[in-house]
Structures are given as C-alpha cells and as structure tokens.
Design an enzyme around this catalytic site. Sequence first.
Site, PDB file in Angstrom:
ATOM      1  N   SER A  97      51.469  41.395  39.081  1.00 17.13           N
ATOM      2  CA  SER A  97      51.965  40.137  39.079  1.00 17.13           C
ATOM      3  C   SER A  97      52.494  39.691  40.414  1.00 17.13           C
ATOM      4  CB  SER A  97      53.236  40.165  38.307  1.00 17.13           C
ATOM      5  OG  SER A  97      53.767  38.900  38.456  1.00 17.13           O
TER       6      SER A  97
ATOM      7  N   GLY B 234      40.653  47.756  26.336  1.00 15.87           N
ATOM      8  CA  GLY B 234      40.906  46.236  26.798  1.00 15.87           C
ATOM      9  C   GLY B 234      39.847  45.230  26.458  1.00 15.87           C
TER      10      GLY B 234
ATOM     11  N   LYS C  32      50.463  41.282  25.558  1.00 16.93           N
ATOM     12  CA  LYS C  32      50.039  40.502  26.887  1.00 16.93           C
ATOM     13  C   LYS C  32      51.555  40.679  27.600  1.00 16.93           C
ATOM     14  CE  LYS C  32      47.991  36.074  27.744  1.00 16.93           C
ATOM     15  NZ  LYS C  32      47.489  36.766  29.054  1.00 16.93           N
TER      16      LYS C  32
ATOM     17  N   SER D  13      42.828  45.709  36.151  1.00 18.05           N
ATOM     18  CA  SER D  13      41.580  45.112  36.525  1.00 18.05           C
ATOM     19  C   SER D  13      41.545  45.288  38.179  1.00 18.05           C
ATOM     20  CB  SER D  13      41.324  43.761  36.260  1.00 18.05           C
ATOM     21  OG  SER D  13      42.536  42.735  36.699  1.00 18.05           O
TER      22      SER D  13
END
Lengths: 321, 310
Positions: A131, A270, A46, A197
């Site tokens: 991010s 995933g 992660k 994603s």
Amino acid sequence: MTPDLRVDLAGVRLPNPVLTAAGCAGTGRELALFTDVSRLGAVVTKSLMSGPRAGTPVPRVAETPSGVLSAIGLQGPGLEVFLDRDLPWLVSQGARAVVSIAGGSPDEYAELAQRLDGQAGVTAVEVNLASANQADHGRYFVGDRSSAVDVVRAVRAATGLPVFAKLSSAMDSVGGTVALAEAVVEAGADVLSMINSVRGMVVDTTTARPALAGAAAGLSGPAIRPIALATVHDVHQALPQVPVIGMGGIHSGDDALQFVLAGASAVGVGTASLHDPGACGRILRELTGLLEERGWSRISDVVGRAHDGAPLRTGGFGRPH
Amino acid sequence: MTDFRPVQMRVPVLAARPVDHYHALTVVAPGVAERFRAGQFVAVAVGDDRSGMMLRRPFSIYEVRPDHGGTVEFRFAVRGAGTAWLAERRAQDLVDVVGPLGRPYPLPRDPVNCVLAGEEHGGASLVPLARALRRRGCRVDFVLGASTAARILGGDSAQRLGESLTLTTEDGSLGERARVSDMVQRVVHEAPADVVYAAGPLPLLRAVTAMGTSHGIPVQVSVEQQMTCGTGICMSCVLPVTDADEITRMVRTCVDGPVFRGEQVRFDDVGTIPFDALGAPGWAVAARPQHDREPVDATPSLTGSDREVS
C-alpha cells in the site's frame, strides 16, 4: 490413503494449505458460487482500509503474456462495512477469514488491526505492505524496509491476532527481499505471505499512453511464478522456522506443490480465480492427488524438501533441519 | 424455486458459423440455458488448457434453445488473439463457459409498448429481450444500427419479432444514413413507447437516456465495459452509478449490471472516479450513511422476474 493436509502457520491451524490470495475472492460470495469456501484453508479478504475507497479509474486491467496487469487502487467498502456485512457471511459459511488490511500510515494500520482484535471469526490479520505510504509521497511500504518495519511493529502492538506480512519481490533484489523478510519477522510478523504482484507496465501504442489509468500497476499470474518460487525458496532458506504462504501465478496442484517443496507451508490462489472461478477447489483436489501419487502422507513433511541436499551456502553451514 | 446461480461448464460446440461481420457460436450448455434471462452474458475462457490468456471474454447471450438439453448461442467480432482463437472453434471442440452472468433486463408487468435500440454488437442482448417482451404481450419496435450494414447484429430476428424495424448505417449501406440515436425519438413517438431499452456504445446509451428523461419514459441500458472475469472478483469493470440514496458508487458492470436504469449511470463521468463518489477524495463529507449498500432498482413498473426460457 488420503494424505494429511492440515497445516499449522505459527499456531494458526488450517484444515488444508490452499487459501485465496488477497483481492481475488471478492467478498467470498462471488467465489462461493463456484468453489466451496468452507473447504478452503482460509479465505484471505481483499485489502480493507478504514473507510470506503473508490479506487483507480478504468481501464484497470490489461492482459499480458501469461499474466494480468492490474491497478484497482484498493477499491473497497472499508472495514466497518466488512465487519457488518461480509465477515458474518464468511462465518456463517464456516469459512476461516484472514483479513487483509492496508493503510496510508503505520497509525492507520494499527487502528485497523486494533478494530479486528477480538472480532469473532477473524483467524488472522494480513498486512498488505504494497500500500502507498502517504507520509512518503506514495512510495510503497514494501519498497522501503524501515516503513514496512514500522507498519508491522504497529500492527503487532495493536492486536493479539496472528500477523501475516504480505511482501512483494524484486523491489530491489532477492537479497533485499530476504533482508526485508528478516526485518518484518523481527518486527513481529508471525507468517510471511509472498509474493505480492510485481510492478509492471503496458503501453498503448495508439494513444501513446500507459494502457492502464493507474500508474502503480501490478503484474500477477503465471508470468511471475518463477520469481515468486525463487523468493519463497530463498526466504525459507534464510528463515526456515518462519511459515510462508507462497503465491504468485499458482494455477494447478503441481504449481502449488512446487511452492510447498520450495518452502511454503501453505499457498495462495489469486489470478487463477479470474480465469477459473473454481480454481481454488480444483487446485486443492489436484494437490491431494499429487501427494497420494507420491505416497507422501503428510504435507507438512514435505515443506521445503527442495532444499534437502542443496549445495552449502557461504560459511559452510547447511540449512538447519 | 429456480436456481439462478451461474455455473461453470466445459461444453462442446454444436455449431460455428459466420454471420456478416460476426461469428455465431452455439454451445451445448444446459445449465446455462435453463437459468438464462434476457440481458445476461457468458464469460468464456480462451486458448487451450495451458493458455497464456488469463482473462475471460464476456459475450451477451443471443439465444437459448431446448435442443440437446439446452443450447446457448453468442455472437462476437474478432478483436484480438482471444476472439481469433474462439472464431476457429468448430463443432465438438470444447470451450469453458461461465454463466449466465449479470443482472437481466427488468420486464414490464403489463403488456406495454417497448422500443429497443441497439448499435453494433448491442443488438445481441436485445433479440432475446424482444422474445421475452413478446411473451408478455408487449409491442416491440426496434431501432438497430452500425457503422455499416454487415455490423448490424440481430436484424433478421428483429424483423420477425418487432412491430417495426428501423435500420441505420453511418455509411448509408443499409436503412437510414444516421446514428441509432438520431432515429430513436421518432420511433418512441410513433409507438408511442412506455419503456425504452438500449444496448451498445456509451454515446448511444447516453443519448437514449437523455431522450427518455426529457419525455418521462423509463430507459434501461446494457453497458459494455471491459470485463476480465465476469464474476465480480477482479473489479476491472466499474462505472459510476448513482443509487436511489443519491450516493454514487463505483459498481461492477458484471454483477451489478450490465443492465442499469439509464438515469442512474453518470455517463459523462465514465472512465473517471467522480470526486464525490463513495470512497473518492471528495467523499469524506460528514452525515453520509456509513453503508455501501447494494444498488436497488427503483423502477416501479418493471420486474426482473422473467423466468421462462426461449
């Protein structure tokens, strides 16, 4: 005859091409109850930040047609706890650890990468470019080519580890993703992990509010598989010499093989692990069986085979082989 | 030593029957049955092999029996497409279950008096708990309730297992016209209770915890949070829990719970990230311990070591 599943990702030699996708293996311990993590190509962690992170309020996940919309907000213990507690466990299990990192600035990524440099048991570092860029009002690095390049360049300078760059798709266009891929490779990425994603949304018609508390939600699962495949295909076409880890809705060995044929040297599993915690091991078995059925003795031989005989692109030059 | 690790199994349905508002599904799942401890749950895949529904549905285990090598019964209400599919399963159909999952109810070492309070579906985990408590010689008093009579779950079993059973409904269709939380205090005084267990919606758990805290009685709660995998991977089921070290962490209900000491749960902050939680914006205070340790159960008189199977 058992096919040769070994892969070489820019010098990272793995026993097989099936990896966990970042954020879908817990610390490794959760998945290890159902699948032998030592037998996977690698466990991608992660995404870790420098300190602990509480993440996004609930509700964090919604089910969508053949997909999952989630906004976890990078909840995690921080890199030091990972190094003290989780990495030694992965090493003790014989798992190969690819450490995913996320930060709010290129400097934070660089600090994380530097801390990982020389850590026993770390196979590679994966840079999560989805991010939020704190210096740019929370825009995703992946949506901004120059920021993504800054991050990858900073990580490259900070570590001798192989650098995997994790990209999303369709932030602007597929052409944009290819250009982004070229830019991060130019900045020093050894391997491309794609796709992350895809931004998505569900609205609760009772509350008249978004169904998830976090605004930045990512869609994953089989719903995004065709998008991911096309992205891998196009990036492999443009950058055939750069190894790609393909991911996005892989649920079966056949799905995995599609990514390999489109140009992925390895694959990440995933969301499938939420549905089937034994998915990684199962997909590896299924993929092996499919290669056997086809008489394909070495997986590395069929990487990108879907491109062979493809129509010529502008300029009249075929894909270098 | 007994292996408590959960297993994933594709198992046949033995029986499917409606029970009031709920569906009761019994599957032949020896690996799950033999490992089960009261308070644990199964996570069930819904839809066929190529299902578009990616998320597992969690259900408290209602009963395990030794027949056919080990059967597991769980009860659920139809709330959407996934549970509707499950409600259509019939004997011999196959379902994919993972379990038993989660932290079980800790049990008292001594034969003490226990009050079990459940609202709506919450009764499902209290019935096997009552069996385990009775095997230890504990007295069990039940308070079960729901909006209406058909939604009370486990009433018949509670009648057999409990020293007393108090029923409540909001519409007055059965028992007292009241909420469970209105009746718990009286039952706790009459028993008198040494330990209270509560399962159901958050307002009940909050009220029972407040009552227990004010009377110095330990309360164990089983929390219902949205879960999507049940195995600790997805991080969707977090809630703020304060540890013995006084640090609040966003812990996963599925692996760190669903059973918690009531006073550890910050009920008023569920649905938020408390400002002072580990890793929240207000966390960055010096002199805090570095480590994100696993939650510990500091209740001295309880142990999670019940290993028998009903």
